[in-house]
Design a protein around this motif. Structure first.
Motif, PDB file in Angstrom:
ATOM      1  N   ARG A 338       0.822   2.029  -3.144  1.00 33.01           N
ATOM      2  CA  ARG A 338       0.214   0.362  -2.729  1.00 33.01           C
ATOM      3  C   ARG A 338       0.160  -0.482  -2.607  1.00 33.01           C
ATOM      4  NH1 ARG A 338      -6.161  -0.552  -2.964  1.00 33.01           N
ATOM      5  NH2 ARG A 338      -6.360  -1.043  -5.081  1.00 33.01           N
ATOM      6  N   SER A 339       0.288  -0.514  -4.280  1.00 36.10           N
ATOM      7  CA  SER A 339       0.755  -2.041  -4.455  1.00 36.10           C
ATOM      8  C   SER A 339       2.229  -2.956  -5.058  1.00 36.10           C
ATOM      9  CB  SER A 339       0.111  -2.433  -6.083  1.00 36.10           C
ATOM     10  OG  SER A 339       0.714  -1.518  -6.873  1.00 36.10           O
ATOM     11  N   GLU A 340       2.805  -1.373  -4.220  1.00 40.42           N
ATOM     12  CA  GLU A 340       4.186  -2.034  -4.270  1.00 40.42           C
ATOM     13  C   GLU A 340       4.805  -1.801  -2.539  1.00 40.42           C
ATOM     14  OE1 GLU A 340       6.339  -2.765  -6.409  1.00 40.42           O
ATOM     15  OE2 GLU A 340       4.762  -2.679  -8.252  1.00 40.42           O
ATOM     16  N   SER A 341       3.802  -1.786  -1.382  1.00 44.03           N
ATOM     17  CA  SER A 341       4.462  -1.947  -0.444  1.00 44.03           C
ATOM     18  C   SER A 341       4.774  -2.991   0.017  1.00 44.03           C
ATOM     19  CB  SER A 341       2.981  -1.014  -0.157  1.00 44.03           C
ATOM     20  OG  SER A 341       3.631  -1.936   1.672  1.00 44.03           O
ATOM     21  N   CYS A 342       5.329  -3.356   0.198  1.00 40.74           N
ATOM     22  CA  CYS A 342       6.185  -5.373   1.202  1.00 40.74           C
ATOM     23  C   CYS A 342       5.306  -5.767   1.607  1.00 40.74           C
ATOM     24  CB  CYS A 342       7.467  -4.742   1.392  1.00 40.74           C
ATOM     25  SG  CYS A 342       7.966  -4.883   3.096  1.00 40.74           S
ATOM     26  N   GLY A 343       4.306  -4.992   3.396  1.00 44.12           N
ATOM     27  CA  GLY A 343       3.269  -5.553   3.291  1.00 44.12           C
ATOM     28  C   GLY A 343       3.451  -5.782   5.107  1.00 44.12           C
ATOM     29  N   GLU A 350      -1.057  -0.586   5.925  1.00 48.26           N
ATOM     30  CA  GLU A 350      -2.078  -0.530   5.999  1.00 48.26           C
ATOM     31  C   GLU A 350      -2.538   1.718   5.603  1.00 48.26           C
ATOM     32  OE1 GLU A 350      -4.135  -2.276   7.817  1.00 48.26           O
ATOM     33  OE2 GLU A 350      -2.862  -4.002   7.388  1.00 48.26           O
ATOM     34  N   GLY A 351      -1.805   2.513   5.940  1.00 49.13           N
ATOM     35  CA  GLY A 351      -1.684   3.600   5.332  1.00 49.13           C
ATOM     36  C   GLY A 351      -2.203   3.626   4.238  1.00 49.13           C
ATOM     37  N   GLY A 352      -0.792   3.221   3.412  1.00 54.09           N
ATOM     38  CA  GLY A 352      -0.680   3.244   2.094  1.00 54.09           C
ATOM     39  C   GLY A 352      -2.137   3.338   1.166  1.00 54.09           C
ATOM     40  N   THR A 353      -2.972   2.422   1.686  1.00 56.20           N
ATOM     41  CA  THR A 353      -4.291   1.971   1.131  1.00 56.20           C
ATOM     42  C   THR A 353      -5.652   3.486   2.014  1.00 56.20           C
ATOM     43  OG1 THR A 353      -3.622   0.020   0.858  1.00 56.20           O
ATOM     44  CG2 THR A 353      -5.966   0.082   1.130  1.00 56.20           C
ATOM     45  N   HIS A 354      -5.146   3.454   2.732  1.00 57.33           N
ATOM     46  CA  HIS A 354      -6.534   4.239   3.100  1.00 57.33           C
ATOM     47  C   HIS A 354      -6.353   5.263   2.718  1.00 57.33           C
ATOM     48  CE1 HIS A 354      -8.170   1.530   6.186  1.00 57.33           C
ATOM     49  NE2 HIS A 354      -6.990   0.927   6.663  1.00 57.33           N
ATOM     50  N   THR A 381       2.297  11.179   9.199  1.00 57.25           N
ATOM     51  CA  THR A 381       2.172  10.240   9.882  1.00 57.25           C
ATOM     52  C   THR A 381       3.059   8.823   9.607  1.00 57.25           C
ATOM     53  OG1 THR A 381      -0.021  10.065  11.459  1.00 57.25           O
ATOM     54  CG2 THR A 381       1.185   8.356  11.639  1.00 57.25           C
ATOM     55  N   MET A 382       3.207   8.729   8.397  1.00 52.31           N
ATOM     56  CA  MET A 382       3.726   7.768   6.936  1.00 52.31           C
ATOM     57  C   MET A 382       4.856   8.222   7.527  1.00 52.31           C
ATOM     58  SD  MET A 382       0.731   6.977   4.409  1.00 52.31           S
ATOM     59  CE  MET A 382       1.625   5.264   3.639  1.00 52.31           C
ATOM     60  N   ARG A 383       5.059   9.786   6.480  1.00 55.27           N
ATOM     61  CA  ARG A 383       6.310  10.217   6.470  1.00 55.27           C
ATOM     62  C   ARG A 383       7.036   9.897   8.028  1.00 55.27           C
ATOM     63  NH1 ARG A 383       6.881  16.240   3.911  1.00 55.27           N
ATOM     64  NH2 ARG A 383       9.435  14.675   3.084  1.00 55.27           N
ATOM     65  N   ILE A 384       7.015   9.578   9.687  1.00 53.10           N
ATOM     66  CA  ILE A 384       7.653   9.821   9.896  1.00 53.10           C
ATOM     67  C   ILE A 384       7.436   8.534  10.846  1.00 53.10           C
ATOM     68  CG2 ILE A 384       8.246  11.922  10.557  1.00 53.10           C
ATOM     69  CD1 ILE A 384       5.547  11.622  13.065  1.00 53.10           C
ATOM     70  N   THR A 385       6.897   7.133  10.261  1.00 54.24           N
ATOM     71  CA  THR A 385       6.865   6.244  11.444  1.00 54.24           C
ATOM     72  C   THR A 385       7.247   4.759  10.511  1.00 54.24           C
ATOM     73  OG1 THR A 385       4.373   5.716  10.868  1.00 54.24           O
ATOM     74  CG2 THR A 385       4.710   7.452  12.957  1.00 54.24           C
ATOM     75  N   ALA A 386       7.307   5.228   9.247  1.00 58.65           N
ATOM     76  CA  ALA A 386       6.874   3.579   8.513  1.00 58.65           C
ATOM     77  C   ALA A 386       8.662   3.558   8.711  1.00 58.65           C
ATOM     78  CB  ALA A 386       6.660   4.182   6.606  1.00 58.65           C
ATOM     79  N   LEU A 387       8.409   1.840   7.926  1.00 59.60           N
ATOM     80  CA  LEU A 387       9.853   1.944   7.952  1.00 59.60           C
ATOM     81  C   LEU A 387      11.140   1.835   7.280  1.00 59.60           C
ATOM     82  CD1 LEU A 387      11.356  -0.979   9.428  1.00 59.60           C
ATOM     83  CD2 LEU A 387      10.960  -2.684   8.378  1.00 59.60           C
ATOM     84  N   CYS A 388      11.143   2.125   6.078  1.00 59.19           N
ATOM     85  CA  CYS A 388      11.115   2.292   5.161  1.00 59.19           C
ATOM     86  C   CYS A 388      10.762   3.573   4.315  1.00 59.19           C
ATOM     87  CB  CYS A 388      11.727   0.955   4.240  1.00 59.19           C
ATOM     88  SG  CYS A 388      10.755   0.825   2.961  1.00 59.19           S
TER      89      CYS A 388
ATOM     90  N   LEU B  87      -2.030   2.722  16.044  1.00 65.53           N
ATOM     91  CA  LEU B  87      -2.604   1.836  16.582  1.00 65.53           C
ATOM     92  C   LEU B  87      -4.593   1.953  15.479  1.00 65.53           C
ATOM     93  CD1 LEU B  87      -3.537  -0.592  18.996  1.00 65.53           C
ATOM     94  CD2 LEU B  87      -3.765   1.618  19.981  1.00 65.53           C
ATOM     95  N   GLU B  88      -4.160   2.934  15.485  1.00 66.88           N
ATOM     96  CA  GLU B  88      -5.892   3.079  14.416  1.00 66.88           C
ATOM     97  C   GLU B  88      -5.366   2.572  13.526  1.00 66.88           C
ATOM     98  OE1 GLU B  88      -6.236   7.231  13.531  1.00 66.88           O
ATOM     99  OE2 GLU B  88      -7.881   7.015  12.672  1.00 66.88           O
ATOM    100  N   LEU B  89      -4.577   1.646  12.651  1.00 66.10           N
ATOM    101  CA  LEU B  89      -4.206   1.311  11.007  1.00 66.10           C
ATOM    102  C   LEU B  89      -4.691  -0.208  11.642  1.00 66.10           C
ATOM    103  CD1 LEU B  89      -1.288   3.851   9.991  1.00 66.10           C
ATOM    104  CD2 LEU B  89      -3.755   3.147   9.136  1.00 66.10           C
ATOM    105  N   ILE B  90      -3.520  -0.404  12.961  1.00 66.08           N
ATOM    106  CA  ILE B  90      -4.330  -1.581  13.546  1.00 66.08           C
ATOM    107  C   ILE B  90      -5.831  -2.226  13.967  1.00 66.08           C
ATOM    108  CG2 ILE B  90      -3.399  -3.703  14.191  1.00 66.08           C
ATOM    109  CD1 ILE B  90      -0.771  -2.292  14.998  1.00 66.08           C
ATOM    110  N   LEU B  91      -6.724  -1.041  14.274  1.00 61.00           N
ATOM    111  CA  LEU B  91      -7.877  -1.967  14.338  1.00 61.00           C
ATOM    112  C   LEU B  91      -9.029  -1.267  13.491  1.00 61.00           C
ATOM    113  CD1 LEU B  91      -7.750  -0.059  17.814  1.00 61.00           C
ATOM    114  CD2 LEU B  91      -7.760  -2.198  17.342  1.00 61.00           C
TER     115      LEU B  91
END
Lengths: 427, 573
Positions: A338-343, A350-354, A381-388, B87-91
């Motif tokens: 979470r601290s190395e995510s580029c943001g 968001e997901g990394g922190t949650h 979700t992160m596994r299939i949606t993140a950019l990198c 979207l949930e993450l954004i919200l």
């Protein structure tokens, strides 16, 4: 069990910055050979050898090279990824400090293959002491006419520039690395276009890991058949393994691909330190799978480790003894990610922190079954949606540990005492 | 061409286009958030995800190119679930005070949430950024708690306007879009153009709302005197839901009267006045060896840009004030005297397509009437809000003409709205003043349109006058490079900070190039439809010079209608 030193052949035997020393051990012979070859012949040789990338993804090296060769452009680049950021990994540092010329030679061979004349070494910011070694070695290689203009009298020119990172893990991701060299914020680019067609400064670029590049010269010198005889069928050659964690003899070792994990831990590294028991092993660094003690009879090559839910990655093996708590290990992993995510992209930022916060909640004994479901859903979700790849792989330790240590998580939910997370939660 | 399958539909599409473009061509809607049709592809929000057969990962439709045989699902259960989860993450990060957010009803995140039928509760701990709302700017309110990090504003400011007031700081969860070094907006080089506001999908960047000041002044019994900028009549109907480019000058005046404005004047008049002063100034500079090229000064964002980045070259700026700032003192002197109103009792209001006008009317140079010349500058968006608040049914309003004594302006004043308009208006007048002949062809097509740099030459009795027009501050920076190098071989340059000119200004309803083009066409049509198309020929101009100002560049004109500039280069430190 004996090491098989191909990449580490010159370790502690020659002066690493001396091109002459390297040449006397047969160095730059492969380059001389490559300079007389057609680019396509070089690529075909690597293809016949079956070399796959040593940085993480295990992508067939010749394919990357072919993309960059096929791209039509007057300017192309070869980039050496020396941003060795995976926690616990030191193999590239060992190569760069003990035999940098083997990496330069690989870069020059790659340059000849794709038609590039300029290369970059992107060096991890935390390796400032490696910088002067590389600088001196490059200068000596130039003086020996193994780099620079008219290499070895062939008329072919190729030179290398060293570029230091600024301390971001994500810059080990190839396109973030390009952004960083270009002077921008280190954020990965979307793909396609792939680096082979549009990479550094928008030019066709071949990017390889340090270790991958160091394999080029031995393959060219000894031929693909020789290389194929080493290692396993899907992953020929040797691999540098960084063994870290709770073993007696930590370090960087070179073994043929397919070496058994259990043997490495107990024969090579002398077993678990201080006579403790084995709890788990994480293969491939922080983004790797966490497997339990019953799963360690595992051949370490690219395909077998992938089948275990993780990846061989850069060959880092973290051995975890039974005084640790797996949830705590995962929490630590997630804190890193979470601290190395580029943001840049939503899922990772968001997901990394949650994910981290949910795992903390479980560590604190306040987790619920619903939280467990949320963790799995979010990780998937992160596994299939993140950019990198960073966003994709954040999920790996979570999902694999949940699979292999489900009862540990559940005991935290139940309020059983955890000696590591430290609390007797009672009722 | 390649053949692809989207949601079971076989399509022939151009090779290399994105999945999003292909889907749109087949009328398949893929929801987006960070995507903006006029900007670079960002691919960061991860909302427009689609499933491609044979791939484990979902791909962003906005950035992923189609290839032969590709089979795409844009609304499979896997896709819908992933979009909702993202979207949930954004919200979870976004304040949910939608009902009292300035963007309520115009928010792309709100629309998306509705579209995705996001009905379940958020599973994560709410974590709103702890940052303060920055209201320091005269023009723009920045609320970082609402930012979704789409980076559109960064592109608008940095790539488009080449300023880069805001950028990303920190990384990961702590990433935030802010001015550098903890500065507030008013301490930065921000020129208040509002192009960032135009692209912000949420309420993170909004126009500073000055509508309450109008109500306060009404309440306190002030005489509300308004001037309406040329482009406003072209964009106000759009702001109230009508098609882009629908002109509505008559309805606008009616609405403003209903809102309580006592006088509603046409700022085409002060645009004409600007042409008189600026045109004569140009002729004077050419004749008497003044500083050339002379550069227009009607755009306050451009003026601040020049004062910041080229302070040594402000002598190139025409000393003539902008139409807004000419009208201000004219109202508080000439008009007040004529109507025997105490200027202290006048609240002078401008209705503008522009956020930077709010800054301009507060400049210390702008007090030549003995009062603040223009008290309040409202944008089109704010006026549209007032019309909505008052429950006025804009579509069905009757038409009312602008008030006298300034009446109807010329077509020349009207085209100030579009890039190249000031130049064309000036040429119409300058030509006739110098040659004494009637201009046969009024349309100067060379200076119209959306090219980055437009150039033209006009023969004025044997003197060839070379002119150039740029719009967007990136192009302005380019031409200033030439001015500094001494290679800007022109007599007169028009600069407008906003792409497309005022009609693309930051105070208008949300823009895209398609809308700006429709608005521009409408502006030139209105010019053609006006009875008088040259500034020096309108009755109001003739009268004010006869009754009050004397002649262009007279002492009185200089006192009231011309200004000076300052050096703001310290903002760069």
């Amino acid at each position: 069990m004996e090491e098989m030193r191909i990449l580490l052949r010159n370790k502690d035997k020659i002066n690493p910055t001396s091109a002459q020393d390297y040449i006397q051990t047969g160095g730059y012979e492969a380059l001389r050979k490559a300079l007389s070859m057609d680019g396509q012949e070089i690529i075909d040789t690597l293809k016949a050898a079956g070399l796959r990338g040593r940085g993480g993804a295990g992508f067939p090296t010749h394919m990357k090279m072919q993309f960059a060769k096929n791209a039509e452009d007057d300017v192309k680049y070869v980039v050496c990824n020396a941003d060795e950021g995976e926690p616990g990994t030191n193999k590239d540092r060992v190569l760069l400090t003990t035999d940098p010329n083997s990496v330069f030679e690989g870069m020059a061979i790659a340059a000849k293959a794709i038609g590039a004349h300029k290369g970059f070494i992107y060096l991890r910011a935390e390796y400032p002491y490696v910088f002067p070694i590389l600088k001196e070695a490059i200068e000596n290689a130039r003086a020996a006419r193994c780099l620079g203009d008219d290499i070895l009298g062939s008329g072919f020119s190729f030179d290398i520039e060293i570029h230091s990172g600024a301390g971001a893990y994500v810059c080990g991701e190839e396109t973030a690395l390009f952004e960083s060299i270009e002077g921008h914020r280190g954020e990965p680019r979307y793909r396609p276009p792939f680096p082979g067609t549009k990479g550094l400064f928008g030019k066709p670029t071949l990017l390889n890991n340090v270790e991958t590049l160091a394999n080029f010269a031995p393959i060219l010198r000894n031929g693909p058949d020789w290389f194929r005889k080493i290692g396993s069928e899907g992953s020929p050659g040797t691999k540098l393994f960084t063994i870290c964690g709770n073993v007696n003899h930590r370090g960087v070792y070179e073994f043929p691909m397919g070496v058994n994990l259990k043997e490495i831990i107990y024969d090579v590294c002398g077993g678990i330190a201080e006579g403790k028991g084995l709890l788990a092993v994480q293969t491939g660094g922080s983004s790797g799978a966490i497997i339990n003690a019953t799963q360690i009879d595992l051949p370490l090559d690219i395909d077998h480790v992938s089948a275990s839910g993780g990846r061989l990655g850069c060959g880092t093996i973290l051995v975890i003894d039974d005084t640790n708590c797996i949830v705590d290990i995962v929490r630590n992993n997630l804190d890193f990610f979470r601290s190395e995510s580029c943001g840049q992209c939503t899922p990772c930022r968001e997901g990394g922190t949650h994910l981290y916060e949910l795992i903390c909640k479980i560590c604190d004994g306040k987790g619920t079954l619903r939280d467990m479901d949320t963790i799995v859903d979010l990780a998937n979700t992160m596994r299939i949606t993140a950019l990198c790849g960073l966003g994709h792989s954040t999920a790996v330790p979570v999902l694999t540990s949940l699979q292999n240590f489900r009862e540990v998580y559940e005991s935290h939910l139940d309020g059983d005492y955890c000696p590591v997370c430290g609390k007797d939660w009672g009722n | 061409m390649v053949t692809i399958h989207i949601d079971g539909q076989e399509l022939q599409v151009k090779k290399g286009i994105t999945i999003l473009e292909a889907a749109r061509s087949a009328n398949i809607k893929i929801p987006t958030l960070c995507y903006h049709e006029d900007q670079k592809i960002k691919s960061v929000c991860r909302i427009c995800l689609v499933e491609i057969e044979g791939q484990r990962l979902l791909q962003a439709a906005c950035s992923y190119p189609v290839s032969e045989g590709m089979v795409i699902k844009t609304a499979s259960p896997k896709v819908i679930k992933a979009r909702r989860n993202v979207l949930e993450l954004i919200l979870a990060r976004h304040p949910q005070d939608c009902l009292n957010c300035p963007k309520n009803g115009f928010c792309e995140l709100q629309d998306l949430t509705q579209e995705l039928h996001m009905k379940r509760p958020i599973r994560y701990q709410r974590d709103i950024r702890p940052h303060q709302v920055d209201e320091s700017s005269t023009s723009i309110v920045r609320d970082p708690t609402k930012c979704i990090l789409c980076t559109r504003c960064i592109e608008a400011c940095e790539d488009g306007q080449t300023i880069g007031v805001i950028g990303k700081e920190n990384r990961g969860f702590d990433t935030i879009v802010v001015p550098p070094y903890g500065k507030d907006m008013n301490e930065t080089v921000c020129v208040n153009c509002g192009q960032c506001v135009q692209v912000c999908p949420v309420g993170a960047l909004t126009i500073k709302d000055d509508t309450d000041k109008i109500y306060e002044n009404l309440d306190s019994g002030k005489i509300l005197v308004a001037q309406v900028a040329p482009s406003v009549r072209t964009t106000i109907a759009e702001a109230l839901g009508e098609a882009p480019g629908t002109p509505s000058a008559g309805r606008l005046v009616t609405a403003m009267k209903l809102l309580g404005f006592h006088y509603v004047f046409d700022a085409d008049f002060s645009a004409d006045l600007t042409i008189m002063e600026e045109g004569y100034e140009l002729l004077d500079r050419i004749k008497n060896g003044g500083v050339l090229p002379m550069i227009t000064s009607c755009c306050p964002a451009w003026v601040k840009f020049c004062e910041t980045y080229n302070p040594k070259y402000v002598k190139h700026l025409s000393t003539a004030k902008s139409p807004q700032q000419m009208f201000g003192p004219v109202i508080k002197t000439y008009f007040a005297e004529k109507h025997k109103i105490d200027p202290a009792n006048i609240c002078s209001i401008s209705i503008m397509p522009c956020t930077a006008k709010k800054f301009e009317c507060q400049r210390e140079e702008m007090n030549d009437s003995g009062y603040q010349d223009v008290d309040i500058s409202l944008t089109v968006q704010e006026l549209a809000n007032m019309i909505r608040e008052a429950g006025i049914n804009y579509a069905d309003l009757p038409e009312t003409p602008f008030d006298d004594p300034f009446g109807l302006g010329s077509g020349a004043g009207e085209i100030f709205a579009a890039t190249g308009g000031v130049m064309e208006a000036a040429l119409r007048t300058v030509y006739e003043v110098v040659t004494g002949k009637t201009l046969e062809k009024l349309d100067f097509h060379d200076v119209r349109g959306l090219d980055n740099l437009k150039e033209a030459e006009v023969d004025l009795n044997g003197t060839i006058v070379r002119v150039a027009v740029v719009h967007g501050l990136g192009n302005a920076r380019e031409i200033m490079r030439k001015v500094r190098a001494g290679t800007a071989n022109y007599h007169f340059i028009e600069v407008m900070a906003c792409p497309g000119g005022c009609i693309g200004g930051g105070g208008n309803p949300i823009r895209n190039w398609k809308k700006v083009k429709a608005r521009t066409e409408s502006v030139y049509q209105q010019d053609r439809d006006l009875p008088v198309r040259k500034s020096h020929e309108t009755d109001a101009i003739k009268t004010i010079y006869k009754e009050f100002l004397g002649e262009p560049l007279s002492d009185k004109a200089h006192h009231l209608l011309h200004t000076s500039y300052c050096n703001r280069q310290d903002l760069l430190r």
